[in-house]
Design a protein around this motif. Structure first.
Motif, short mmCIF file in Angstrom:
data_model
loop_
_atom_site.label_atom_id
_atom_site.label_comp_id
_atom_site.label_asym_id
_atom_site.label_seq_id
_atom_site.Cartn_x
_atom_site.Cartn_y
_atom_site.Cartn_z
N GLU A 36 2.82 -7.57 -5.30
CA GLU A 36 1.65 -6.73 -5.04
C GLU A 36 0.92 -7.24 -3.80
O GLU A 36 0.78 -8.44 -3.61
N MET A 37 0.47 -6.31 -2.98
CA MET A 37 -0.34 -6.67 -1.83
C MET A 37 -1.20 -5.47 -1.43
O MET A 37 -0.90 -4.34 -1.79
N ILE A 38 -2.25 -5.75 -0.72
CA ILE A 38 -3.13 -4.70 -0.21
C ILE A 38 -2.86 -4.58 1.28
O ILE A 38 -2.89 -5.58 2.01
N ALA A 39 -2.54 -3.37 1.72
CA ALA A 39 -2.20 -3.15 3.12
C ALA A 39 -2.96 -1.95 3.67
O ALA A 39 -3.33 -1.03 2.93
N HIS A 40 -3.18 -1.98 4.96
CA HIS A 40 -3.82 -0.85 5.63
C HIS A 40 -2.89 0.36 5.57
O HIS A 40 -1.67 0.20 5.60
N ASN A 41 -3.43 1.54 5.47
CA ASN A 41 -2.62 2.75 5.34
C ASN A 41 -1.63 2.93 6.49
O ASN A 41 -0.57 3.51 6.32
N ASP A 42 -1.96 2.43 7.67
CA ASP A 42 -1.06 2.55 8.81
C ASP A 42 0.13 1.59 8.72
O ASP A 42 1.12 1.76 9.43
N HIS A 43 0.05 0.58 7.87
CA HIS A 43 1.07 -0.48 7.83
C HIS A 43 1.76 -0.58 6.47
O HIS A 43 2.30 -1.64 6.14
#
Length: 57
Positions: A36-43
């Motif tokens: 699990e990770m949190i990523a920017h929508n562009d990436h």
């Protein structure tokens, strides 16, 4: 506590981020695990590639 994190991400600049969950299989045991990770929508696609590469190493 998870509700608090989700609620925080939906306000302000948090809308620009998504939680990415990938299922990967261990090459040694064959067992599945979740990353699990949190990523920017562009990436998001980059985050999936990074999560899968971290298991094969």
């Amino acid at each position: 506590m998870a509700k608090k994190v989700v609620a925080t991400l939906k306000t302000g600049k948090g809308k620009e981020y998504s939680k990415v969950i990938t299922m990967v299989r261990s090459p040694k045991t064959g067992a599945y695990s979740f990353k699990e990770m949190i990523a920017h929508n562009d990436h998001i696609k980059d985050a999936i590639v990074v999560a899968k590469e971290s298991v094969t190493e």
